[in-house]
Scaffold this motif. Structure first.
Motif, PDB file in Angstrom:
ATOM      1  N   PHE A 110       1.103  -1.701   0.045  1.00 36.62           N
ATOM      2  CA  PHE A 110       0.063   0.065   0.185  1.00 36.62           C
ATOM      3  C   PHE A 110       0.822   1.206   0.271  1.00 36.62           C
ATOM      4  O   PHE A 110       1.832   1.248   0.890  1.00 36.62           O
ATOM      5  N   ASP A 111       0.682   2.333  -1.044  1.00 32.20           N
ATOM      6  CA  ASP A 111       1.185   3.569  -1.238  1.00 32.20           C
ATOM      7  C   ASP A 111       0.379   4.578  -0.998  1.00 32.20           C
ATOM      8  O   ASP A 111      -0.129   5.002  -2.164  1.00 32.20           O
ATOM      9  N   VAL A 112       0.731   5.035  -0.438  1.00 33.00           N
ATOM     10  CA  VAL A 112      -0.036   7.057  -0.181  1.00 33.00           C
ATOM     11  C   VAL A 112       0.521   6.978  -0.813  1.00 33.00           C
ATOM     12  O   VAL A 112      -1.054   8.595  -1.110  1.00 33.00           O
ATOM     13  N   THR A 113       1.503   7.498  -1.527  1.00 27.01           N
ATOM     14  CA  THR A 113       1.798   8.897  -1.788  1.00 27.01           C
ATOM     15  C   THR A 113       0.783   9.022  -2.866  1.00 27.01           C
ATOM     16  O   THR A 113       0.648   9.766  -3.971  1.00 27.01           O
ATOM     17  N   LEU A 114      -0.068   7.488  -3.330  1.00 29.48           N
ATOM     18  CA  LEU A 114      -0.490   7.631  -4.682  1.00 29.48           C
ATOM     19  C   LEU A 114      -2.088   8.237  -4.788  1.00 29.48           C
ATOM     20  O   LEU A 114      -2.609   8.849  -5.654  1.00 29.48           O
ATOM     21  N   ALA A 115      -2.118   8.774  -3.391  1.00 34.78           N
ATOM     22  CA  ALA A 115      -3.380   9.752  -3.436  1.00 34.78           C
ATOM     23  C   ALA A 115      -3.133  10.920  -3.255  1.00 34.78           C
ATOM     24  O   ALA A 115      -4.201  11.743  -2.272  1.00 34.78           O
ATOM     25  N   TYR A 116      -2.154  11.377  -2.860  1.00 35.96           N
ATOM     26  CA  TYR A 116      -1.541  12.086  -2.724  1.00 35.96           C
ATOM     27  C   TYR A 116      -2.092  14.006  -3.224  1.00 35.96           C
ATOM     28  O   TYR A 116      -2.691  13.740  -4.474  1.00 35.96           O
ATOM     29  N   ASN A 117      -2.597  14.828  -2.819  1.00 37.34           N
ATOM     30  CA  ASN A 117      -3.346  15.924  -3.393  1.00 37.34           C
ATOM     31  C   ASN A 117      -2.706  17.021  -3.062  1.00 37.34           C
ATOM     32  O   ASN A 117      -2.801  18.431  -2.042  1.00 37.34           O
ATOM     33  N   PRO A 118      -1.642  17.439  -4.466  1.00 34.57           N
ATOM     34  CA  PRO A 118      -1.320  18.670  -4.413  1.00 34.57           C
ATOM     35  C   PRO A 118      -1.629  20.132  -4.456  1.00 34.57           C
ATOM     36  O   PRO A 118      -1.435  21.168  -4.030  1.00 34.57           O
ATOM     37  N   ALA A 119      -3.343  19.803  -4.402  1.00 32.74           N
ATOM     38  CA  ALA A 119      -3.829  21.282  -4.894  1.00 32.74           C
ATOM     39  C   ALA A 119      -5.290  21.722  -3.027  1.00 32.74           C
ATOM     40  O   ALA A 119      -5.900  22.169  -2.513  1.00 32.74           O
ATOM     41  N   SER A 120      -4.302  20.539  -1.878  1.00 30.41           N
ATOM     42  CA  SER A 120      -5.027  20.525  -0.656  1.00 30.41           C
ATOM     43  C   SER A 120      -4.289  21.522   0.071  1.00 30.41           C
ATOM     44  O   SER A 120      -3.632  22.598   0.078  1.00 30.41           O
ATOM     45  N   VAL A 121      -5.642  21.919   0.538  1.00 33.24           N
ATOM     46  CA  VAL A 121      -5.833  23.433   1.478  1.00 33.24           C
ATOM     47  C   VAL A 121      -4.748  23.262   2.499  1.00 33.24           C
ATOM     48  O   VAL A 121      -4.449  24.780   3.282  1.00 33.24           O
ATOM     49  N   VAL A 122      -4.154  22.038   3.027  1.00 31.06           N
ATOM     50  CA  VAL A 122      -3.889  21.738   3.964  1.00 31.06           C
ATOM     51  C   VAL A 122      -2.265  22.813   4.103  1.00 31.06           C
ATOM     52  O   VAL A 122      -1.313  22.790   4.667  1.00 31.06           O
ATOM     53  N   ILE A 123      -1.635  22.193   1.990  1.00 32.68           N
ATOM     54  CA  ILE A 123      -0.947  22.818   2.344  1.00 32.68           C
ATOM     55  C   ILE A 123       0.018  23.572   2.456  1.00 32.68           C
ATOM     56  O   ILE A 123       1.522  24.306   3.127  1.00 32.68           O
ATOM     57  N   PRO A 124      -0.867  25.316   2.141  1.00 30.59           N
ATOM     58  CA  PRO A 124       0.092  26.884   1.770  1.00 30.59           C
ATOM     59  C   PRO A 124      -0.443  26.807   2.985  1.00 30.59           C
ATOM     60  O   PRO A 124       0.651  27.528   4.049  1.00 30.59           O
ATOM     61  N   VAL A 125      -1.344  26.153   4.170  1.00 28.29           N
ATOM     62  CA  VAL A 125      -1.472  26.310   5.903  1.00 28.29           C
ATOM     63  C   VAL A 125       0.024  26.458   6.431  1.00 28.29           C
ATOM     64  O   VAL A 125       0.698  27.190   7.275  1.00 28.29           O
ATOM     65  N   ALA A 126       0.522  24.991   6.138  1.00 35.07           N
ATOM     66  CA  ALA A 126       2.490  24.534   6.663  1.00 35.07           C
ATOM     67  C   ALA A 126       3.124  25.658   5.663  1.00 35.07           C
ATOM     68  O   ALA A 126       3.631  25.475   6.455  1.00 35.07           O
ATOM     69  N   ARG A 127       3.405  25.916   4.664  1.00 30.14           N
ATOM     70  CA  ARG A 127       3.817  26.392   3.838  1.00 30.14           C
ATOM     71  C   ARG A 127       3.993  27.882   4.138  1.00 30.14           C
ATOM     72  O   ARG A 127       5.484  27.970   4.655  1.00 30.14           O
ATOM     73  N   VAL A 128       3.169  28.850   4.785  1.00 29.16           N
ATOM     74  CA  VAL A 128       3.457  29.803   5.048  1.00 29.16           C
ATOM     75  C   VAL A 128       4.169  29.977   6.492  1.00 29.16           C
ATOM     76  O   VAL A 128       4.512  30.400   7.018  1.00 29.16           O
ATOM     77  N   GLU A 129       3.821  28.934   6.860  1.00 27.75           N
ATOM     78  CA  GLU A 129       4.654  28.468   8.033  1.00 27.75           C
ATOM     79  C   GLU A 129       6.237  28.344   8.219  1.00 27.75           C
ATOM     80  O   GLU A 129       6.815  27.554   9.351  1.00 27.75           O
ATOM     81  N   GLY A 130       6.829  28.223   6.675  1.00 25.66           N
ATOM     82  CA  GLY A 130       8.032  28.262   7.046  1.00 25.66           C
ATOM     83  C   GLY A 130       8.623  26.538   6.474  1.00 25.66           C
ATOM     84  O   GLY A 130       9.540  26.416   6.819  1.00 25.66           O
ATOM     85  N   ILE A 131       7.225  26.144   6.230  1.00 25.77           N
ATOM     86  CA  ILE A 131       7.533  23.855   6.146  1.00 25.77           C
ATOM     87  C   ILE A 131       7.589  23.894   4.708  1.00 25.77           C
ATOM     88  O   ILE A 131       6.594  24.349   4.183  1.00 25.77           O
ATOM     89  N   GLY A 132       8.785  23.583   3.895  1.00 25.76           N
ATOM     90  CA  GLY A 132       8.637  23.074   2.974  1.00 25.76           C
ATOM     91  C   GLY A 132       8.645  21.841   2.559  1.00 25.76           C
ATOM     92  O   GLY A 132       9.047  21.582   1.039  1.00 25.76           O
ATOM     93  N   PHE A 133       8.876  20.591   3.847  1.00 25.51           N
ATOM     94  CA  PHE A 133       8.420  19.460   2.933  1.00 25.51           C
ATOM     95  C   PHE A 133       8.590  18.524   4.002  1.00 25.51           C
ATOM     96  O   PHE A 133       8.216  18.913   5.488  1.00 25.51           O
TER      97      PHE A 133
END
Length: 416
Positions: A110-133
């Protein structure tokens, strides 16, 4: 400040375009690498990559950002999360991190990366706080062998970078419930799966635990291709884990490790990185009786590579730098706290050749901070990923701004 605003405005208009050439001038550059911290230094970025780090750099035609002595760091690690595969925790239709199959519960393929959504609204929430990966992790919702994940850069790209990691959960409580309500049974089942992957159990055995694909997947990790990330806290379980890893010659990392400090010399000798929750200081369960705020400092002092992660904090990945700051407040050297957010996770998960430090040839994943990045009162002023200035806004900042605007003919909640 004006130069920074101009640079950000120009770069943000072309978020999806190619990276700009950028010269960040007069910064306190925390490289998280061999050069350490450089005062009044410049970083030149060309084509999304750090070209040079030094003083008095010139770059005709590059966008210049005046840092005025403020800290510049590599983009931070958000921990082992479900960012991009879990939109709303309480809504199962938006969560894709776990697999539950009644007839064949052990599915390491089982590979969870296949369900990854790069348009998730959670991503910018983390990114504006300095999270890059982040390390996208499979959740042990249906089996103590959860499946695979990988490192995701939060730059809008859809695919993981570096090798996959296999996720396992050991110990008491929910982990034992997934293995016949016994932590001893976890080792029994794990040993059988290893025997299957190594071909010592017939594929058509009525007692087989793995599918052919599962055997092939586990065999890759047993051959050293990728790291096995084990969520475990109790010292006795960590001791058994170290013995198992040595016997099977596999590469492991520990997530949690509340009592890992008790085995610090053994972990250092085995070169096992530990990703601690540096806020864990109470006996939350019987696996964490020995929890202490000095966990990170004691491990680091013994030579253990220490990183940071919290369980179930996808929507609050920004807390990861609070973990590092808390560890520093309890004896961890500041530079090692920074490394736990940058270099240590990058190297542990096979992407240290690309990210995690500021050095020529590395991707320009950078953050300019208002002040000490391990102090929660500081904020990320600008984030660059692959040399692109990321928009410093998220769903949360947009909601904030909507309700801060002056009331007009319509209520402030209405957008124009």
């Amino acid at each position: 400040m004006r130069a920074l605003a101009v640079a950000v405005a120009l770069a943000s208009t072309s978020f999806a375009a190619f990276a700009q050439d950028v010269l960040i001038r007069n910064a306190t550059v925390h490289t998280a690498g061999a050069q350490g911290t450089l005062k009044n230094a410049d970083v030149l970025v060309r084509n999304g990559v750090v070209q040079s780090v030094g003083s008095g750099l010139a770059a005709p035609g590059a966008t210049v950002v005046e840092a005025n002595g403020r800290p510049l760091t590599p983009a931070f690690f958000g921990g082992i999360t479900e960012i991009g595969v879990e939109e709303v925790s309480g809504e199962s239709a938006t969560a894709d991190s776990a697999v539950t199959l009644e007839d064949q519960p052990m599915r390491p393929e089982f590979d969870v990366t296949l369900a990854y959504n790069p348009a998730s609204v959670v991503i910018p929430v983390a990114r504006v706080e300095g999270i890059g990966f982040t390390l996208l992790g499979a959740s042990t919702g249906g089996s103590f062998i959860a499946g695979q994940g990988g490192v995701m850069r939060l730059d809008g790209s859809a695919d993981p970078v570096g090798p996959r990691a296999l996720f396992v959960r050991l110990g008491g409580g929910g982990a034992a419930d997934l293995a016949g309500k016994s932590r001893a049974a976890q080792w029994m089942l794990l040993d059988q799966m290893v025997a299957e992957a190594r071909g010592r159990v017939a594929v058509d055995s009525p007692h087989a635990l793995l599918t052919p694909a599962g055997r092939a997947t586990l065999a890759r990790y047993l051959a050293g291709n990728g790291r096995i990330v084990v969520q475990v806290n109790r010292a006795a379980d960590i001791r058994q884990l170290l013995r198992w890893a040595q016997r099977e010659n596999v590469r492991i990392a520990i997530a949690g490790g509340a009592e890992a400090w008790k085995l610090a010399p053994q972990l250092a000798q085995a070169k096992v990185p530990v990703f601690v929750d540096a806020l864990a200081d109470l006996p939350a369960d019987f696996d964490q009786i020995g929890a202490t705020l000095e966990n990170a400092a004691r491990l680091d002092s013994a030579g253990v590579p220490v990183g940071f992660s919290q369980v179930g904090e996808s929507h609050n990945a920004r807390k990861n730098r609070q973990l590092a700051g808390n560890a520093v407040a309890n004896g961890l050297p500041w530079e090692d706290g920074l490394a736990g957010l940058t270099r240590v996770p990058a190297e542990a998960f096979g992407v240290g050749d690309r990210i995690g430090t500021i050095a020529p040839g590395k991707l320009a994943d950078l953050v300019l901070w208002t002040a000490d990045p391990l102090d929660v009162s500081s904020t990320a002023e600008q984030v660059w990923l692959g040399g692109r200035a990321m928009p410093m806004r998220s769903r949360q900042t947009e909601l904030r701004d909507r309700y801060l605007q002056q009331a007009g003919p319509l209520p402030r909640a209405y957008s124009k």
